[in-house]
Design an enzyme around this catalytic site. Structure first.
Site, short mmCIF file in Angstrom:
data_model
loop_
_atom_site.label_atom_id
_atom_site.label_comp_id
_atom_site.label_asym_id
_atom_site.label_seq_id
_atom_site.Cartn_x
_atom_site.Cartn_y
_atom_site.Cartn_z
N HIS A 196 0.81 -1.35 0.01
CA HIS A 196 0.00 -0.17 0.14
C HIS A 196 0.95 1.42 0.02
O HIS A 196 1.69 1.49 0.91
CB HIS A 196 -0.96 0.00 1.12
N GLU A 199 1.98 3.81 3.06
CA GLU A 199 2.47 3.36 4.38
C GLU A 199 4.05 3.10 4.31
O GLU A 199 4.69 1.89 4.51
CB GLU A 199 1.83 1.87 4.57
N HIS A 327 2.71 -3.56 6.94
CA HIS A 327 1.92 -2.54 6.57
C HIS A 327 1.80 -1.49 7.70
O HIS A 327 2.39 -1.62 8.78
CB HIS A 327 0.54 -2.97 6.48
N GLU A 395 0.84 -4.17 11.52
CA GLU A 395 0.20 -2.88 11.40
C GLU A 395 0.98 -1.98 12.35
O GLU A 395 0.53 -1.80 13.45
CB GLU A 395 -1.32 -2.83 11.38
#
Length: 836
Positions: A196, A199, A327, A395
C-alpha cells in the site's frame, strides 16, 4: 489452486506484457489523472441506537483505517460522507483534510534536529533524512540498496528486479546472507513492504532491520547467527508506481494513495495489491471490493496486476519458511486466515509465535477477522496456502502515528519492531527460548539466600521454530562475581523438536554460596544457551543475607521532596503531592484513582487539578521530582524499592526515567526507563549497590515527559523504601540538615530492643567488652539525644529539628545508636549530621 494455474501466473510475471519496455523518466507517470479527491478523517460510532452494523460498513467500500471497540475511523471523500448521510449513519469529523494534516505535520517535524540515528547514519541521505518528510523516496530506496551492497558486498547481494510494475518500474529485491551471491541450502525468510503506497513506515522499518543485520554482523551474536544460518530476502517497495504517485501529489509526504496505478477504464484508478492475490480472491465483498471506486478494489481477476504476478512468481520460486509483509497502522500483528474465521491447522504454532513476536511492541495479535476485519486475496493467506509459509502482517504505529508518522517516530517505531523481525527470522528454523525458569534456595527454608546455602536454576525451554534443533541445546552456568562455587555447571537438553519443549528439572544447574560470603554481597551469574553456533546469555544475581527495612516513606507527609526543578519545560502536569483524581482516556486509566499505600491517601502525581485526563497530563516537555537526600555512608549494599504508575496513551513515544545520584545530584545514573504504558501500580526493587557506590549524599530523581507533545502522559510515585543488609542496628538521615529544617532520622534493629541515641561533637573508636561494634563517638563531648523501644521489621522515624541559628552553619554533630535486647548489646553505624 492447481499447479497449472500457478505456473501460468509465474509465466505472466516473467513476460509481464502489460509493462512498458522501460521505466518512465523521473517525474512522469503512464497515466496522469487529476489529483485524488480530498479525504476527511471521520469517526463512525459502533454503539448507540443509530450505530451501523459493522459488516454493513464493510460492504460500503469505505476506506477504513482504524477499528476499536466503540468506533471506526474512515478516510472519507465528500461522496462517501453524502452516502453515509443518506443512509442515516452518524459520524463526526476529526480532520477535514487528512493529507494536508500529514503534510503540515511532516513539514514542521522536518525542521527539528533529529540527531544521528543509531543505525544508518553513514547512508546518503541518513536513515531519517529522506526527502519525503524524513522518509526515503523511491529513488533513495534504490540508492540505499546500492550503498549497502558497496559497503557490505560479502553480506548483501546486488539488487535484482523480480519484475516490473505496471508503469515499468523495477521491483527490487536483495538477499542478506553470509554468501549472498550463492543459493545455499539454508532456511529462507522474506520481508516485503509498501504493498500500500501510503504506508512508508513499513518500508523504513524493513530497512532498519536490514541495517541492524549488516552493521551488527560479527559483533552481535544474534545478528551474526541469522546472517550465517538464514537466507533473508527483502522487497522494500512492492508498489513503486503508487509510491511515486504519492511523491508527486505530496512531495513533502502525506500522500494517501493506496492502490497501484491501473487505469480501470471507467474514470477510476488502481487495484489494491493486497486484495489481488489468487488464494480466496473475491471470496466475499466484506474482505475486498468488486467496485473499482473502492480502496479495497480487488482487480478484475486473480493476480491481474503485474506487481502481484511478480510477487506470486517470486514466492513460487523459493521456499520461504516465514514471511513478514509490513503495513501501517493500528498496533496490530495479523496472522492467517485473513479471509474468514477458520482454523489454519497451525493455530497453536501461530498463537505461540504471535505472543513471542509482540513481546516488546505489545501489539494486539491474532487472525485478521478477529482483531481487525476480514481481508481476502491477501499476502499471508497466499503464502500459507501456496507454500505452507508462516506469514504475518504487522500494522505498525498507533492512532496518533497514522500513515505518515512524524520523522521523529521513524526510529522508535522501527526499534519497537526489531525483536519481532528477529524472531520471524529465527522461527524459519530452530528458535529456542526460555519459556519458564525458577530459582530455588536450598537451605534453612526461608526466602533469603545465606552463606552456606545453594541455588538451583531450573529452565523450561521451547523451540518455537519450524525445524528441529541441529544439535543438542546446552546450558552452561558461569559465576561472574561474588563468593560462590559452581556445583552443577551444565545441562544437556538434547535435540528439541519443532514446537516442542525440554526441561532440566531432573538435574538443575546449581551453585553454592561460600561460607565466608558477606551479608549484602551480590553473586552475579549467567546461563549461556548454546546450539548450532548461537550463544544466548541470560543474566541473574542473588544478594546474600536478609534485607532489613531502614527507610519507609509512604508519602502521606512530605519529608522534603522537591516537585519541579529549574529548567523543567512542561507547561502542565507538574509533579505535586496529593490525593490522585483518577482519570481515563478512551477507556484506559490515565491517572490512578488511589495511591499505592494500603489505607493511605497521598502520593506524588503529575498534575492533580481535578480536571480531565487531558487537563492533568504532562504537556510540552518534562517535569522532574527529586527525593530528599539519603545518607547511606558505611553501607555495603542496599535494596531500593518504590511503587510507580505510568500511562503513555495515544502515541507511545515517551518514557518515565528514574535515576539515582550519589553526589547530591551532581551526576546521575539510570536506574530504569519505563518506555511502555504500565497504568497500574507496579512495585519494583533494585539492588542499589549494583548501580552506584553508596555514599552520604544519595538522591532519587524521576522525570516524566511528553516530548514531542503528542501523547497523554501521567505518572505517579509512592511508597519509597530502603532496606539494608548486615548485622546490628542501623541509622540513616533522610533530608538535608539545614538550619530551620527538620530532617528525618530512620533507625532499625535486628531484634526487639531498648534503644538510646547518642550525639557527640567529635569522633572516636573504642571497643567495649560484651558490646557488638565499636564506640565511634568522642566520649568527652557525648550527650543523649533520646531513647525508646524498637522492633525489627518496622523502622523507627523521628524528626531532628535544627534551630534557625546561623551560628550552627558548618557545625557537624555525630550520632550513634545503642540497642540492648535479647541478642545482647550492639552499636550502630556512625552518622555525621552536617548543618548547612
Amino acid at each position: 489452486m492447481t499447479a497449472t494455474f500457478l505456473l501460468a501466473l509465474a509465466a505472466l510475471a516473467v513476460q509481464n506484457p502489460a509493462a512498458p519496455t522501460s521505466a518512465p523518466s523521473a517525474g512522469t507517470t503512464a497515466a496522469s489523472p487529476a489529483d485524488p479527491p480530498v479525504k476527511a478523517h471521520i469517526r463512525l460510532p459502533l454503539t448507540g441506537p443509530a450505530a451501523p452494523n459493522f459488516e454493513d460498513l464493510l460492504t460500503l467500500g469505505l476506506d477504513l483505517v482504524e477499528v476499536d471497540s466503540d468506533a471506526v475511523a474512515v478516510l472519507a471523500t465528500a461522496a462517501d460522507r453524502a452516502r453515509l448521510e443518506q443512509r442515516g449513519i452518524p459520524f463526526t469529523i476529526v480532520r477535514e483534510d487528512e493529507q494536508r494534516y500529514y503534510a503540515e505535520r511532516l513539514a514542521t517535524g522536518a525542521l527539528q534536529p533529529l540527531g544521528a540515528p543509531a543505525l544508518g547514519a553513514g547512508l546518503v541521505p541518513p536513515f531519517t533524512s529522506g526527502s519525503i518528510g524524513g522518509y526515503y523516496d523511491f529513488a533513495e530506496v534504490v540508492n540505499v540498496l546500492d550503498q549497502l551492497r558497496a559497503t557490505y558486498p560479502s553480506l548483501i547481494s546486488q539488487k535484482v528486479s523480480i519484475g516490473q510494475s505496471l508503469e515499468g518500474r523495477p521491483m527490487w529485491m536483495v538477499k542478506i546472507s553470509d554468501n549472498p551471491d550463492v543459493d545455499e541450502n539454508e532456511p529462507e525468510v522474506r520481508y516485503d513492504s509498501l504493498h500500500h503506497a501510503r504506508e512508508p513506515q513499513g518500508m523504513q522499518t524493513t530497512l532498519w532491520y536490514m541495517l541492524w543485520l549488516l552493521e551488527n554482523y560479527g559483533a552481535d551474536p544474534l545478528a551474526t547467527y541469522l546472517v550465517n544460518e538464514r537466507e533473508l530476502y527483502f522487497v522494500p517497495v512492492v508498489n513503486p508506481d503508487g509510491y511515486v504517485y504519492n511523491q508527486q501529489i505530496a512531495p513533502g509526504g502525506g500522500g494517501l494513495w493506496r492502490k497501484n496505478r491501473r487505469d480501470n477504464g471507467d474514470g477510476t484508478m488502481g487495484v489494491d495489491l493486497n486484495r489481488n492475490y489468487p488464494f480466496k480472491w473475491g471470496y466475499d465483498s466484506l474482505g475486498s471490493s468488486g467496485d473499482t471506486f473502492d480502496v479495497t478494489y480487488r482487480g478484475p481477476s486473480p493476480a491481474s496486476e503485474p506487481e502481484t504476478q511478480n510477487m506470486v512468481a517470486f514466492i513460487q520460486s523459493r521456499q520461504f519458511e516465514t514471511a513478514l509483509s509490513t503495513h501501517t497502522y493500528s498496533n496490530l500483528w495479523l496472522s492467517p486466515w485473513g479471509y474468514d474465521v477458520l482454523p489454519t491447522g497451525n493455530d497453536a504454532e501461530f498463537s505461540e509465535l504471535n505472543e513471542l513476536c509482540t513481546e516488546v511492541n505489545g501489539y494486539l495479535a491474532g487472525p485478521a477477522p478477529l482483531v481487525l476485519y476480514p481481508a481476502n486475496g491477501v499476502t499471508f493467506d497466499y503464502d500459507y496456502s501456496a507454500k505452507g509459509t508462516f506469514g504475518w502482517t504487522p500494522e505498525i504505529g498507533g492512532q496518533a502515528d497514522g500513515f505518515w508518522p512524524p520523522a521523529s517516530r521513524i526510529v522508535p517505531l522501527a526499534e519497537e519492531n526489531l525483536l519481532a523481525f528477529q524472531r520471524v527470522s529465527l522461527a524459519a528454523a530452530a528458535f529456542v527460548y526460555v519459556d519458564a525458569s525458577s530459582v530455588a534456595t536450598i537451605g534453612d527454608g526461608d526466602e533469603f539466600v545465606e552463606a552456606g546455602e545453594s541455588i538451583e536454576l531450573t529452565l523450561d525451554l521451547r523451540n518455537a521454530g519450524r525445524a528441529v534443533t541441529g544439535s543438542s541445546v546446552i546450558a552452561t552456568l558461569v559465576i561472574d562475581s561474588g563468593s560462590a562455587t559452581v556445583l552443577q555447571g551444565a545441562s544437556d537438553f538434547g535435540v528439541i523438536g519443532s514446537f516442542q519443549g525440554a526441561s532440566n528439572g531432573g538435574a538443575p544447574l546449581a551453585f553454592s554460596i561460600d561460607a565466608g560470603a558477606e551479608p549484602g554481597s551480590t553473586v552475579a551469574y549467567r546461563v549461556v544457551l548454546s546450539h548450532e553456533g548461537l550463544d544466548q546469555e541470560l543474566f541473574g544475581s542473588v544478594v546474600v543475607g536478609e534485607p532489613r527495612l531502614l527507610v519507609l516513606d509512604q508519602l502521606e507527609v512530605d519529608l522534603g521532596w522537591t516537585a519541579g526543578l529549574p529548567g523543567d519545560t512542561a507547561s502542565t502536569g507538574i509533579w505535586e503531592l496529593g490525593d490522585p483524581n483518577g482519570t481515563t482516556s478512551s477507556g484506559q486509566p490515565a491517572q490512578p484513582e488511589d495511591d499505592a499505600t494500603p489505607a493511605g491517601t497521598l502520593c506524588f502525581v503529575t498534575g492533580n487539578t481535578g480536571g480531565s485526563a487531558g487537563t492533568d497530563d504532562v504537556d510540552n516537555g518534562f517535569t522532574r521530582l527529586l527525593s530528599p537526600r539519603l545518607d547511606l555512608s558505611g553501607a555495603s549494599s542496599a535494596l531500593l524499592g518504590y511503587s510507580r504508575w505510568y500511562a503513555d496513551l495515544s502515541v507511545a513515544d515517551d518514557e518515565l526515567l528514574i535515576e539515582v545520584s550519589n553526589d547530591d545530584g551532581g551526576s546521575w545514573s539510570t536506574l530504569e526507563v519505563v518506555a511502555q504504558t504500565e497504568n497500574a501500580w507496579t512495585r519494583v526493587e533494585f539492588p542499589l549497590h549494583d548501580t552506584i557506590a553508596l555514599t552520604d549524599a544519595m538522591r532519587l530523581r524521576v522525570t516524566a515527559s511528553d516530548d514531542p507533545n503528542n501523547s497523554l502522559v501521567e505518572a505517579a510515585i509512592d511508597d519509597l523504601t530502603l532496606a539494608v543488609y548486615g548485622a546490628g542496628p542501623r541509622i540513616a538521615l533522610y533530608g538535608t540538615a539545614a538550619i530551620g529544617t527538620s530532617p528525618t532520622l530512620f533507625t532499625s534493629v535486628e531484634s526487639a530492643s531498648a534503644t538510646t541515641l547518642f550525639g557527640s561533637a567529635g569522633t572516636g573508636f573504642l571497643t567495649v567488652p560484651g558490646v557488638s561494634g565499636p564506640v565511634l563517638l568522642d566520649l568527652g563531648t557525648a550527650f543523649t539525644v533520646g531513647s525508646g523501644a524498637a522492633t525489627p521489621g518496622a523502622p523507627a522515624q523521628a524528626d531532628l529539628p535544627i534551630p534557625n541559628d546561623t551560628v550552627l552553619q558548618g557545625v557537624s554533630i555525630y550520632l550513634q545508636q545503642l540497642a540492648a535486647g535479647a541478642g545482647g548489646i550492639a552499636l550502630s553505624n556512625r552518622l555525621e549530621l552536617r548543618i548547612e
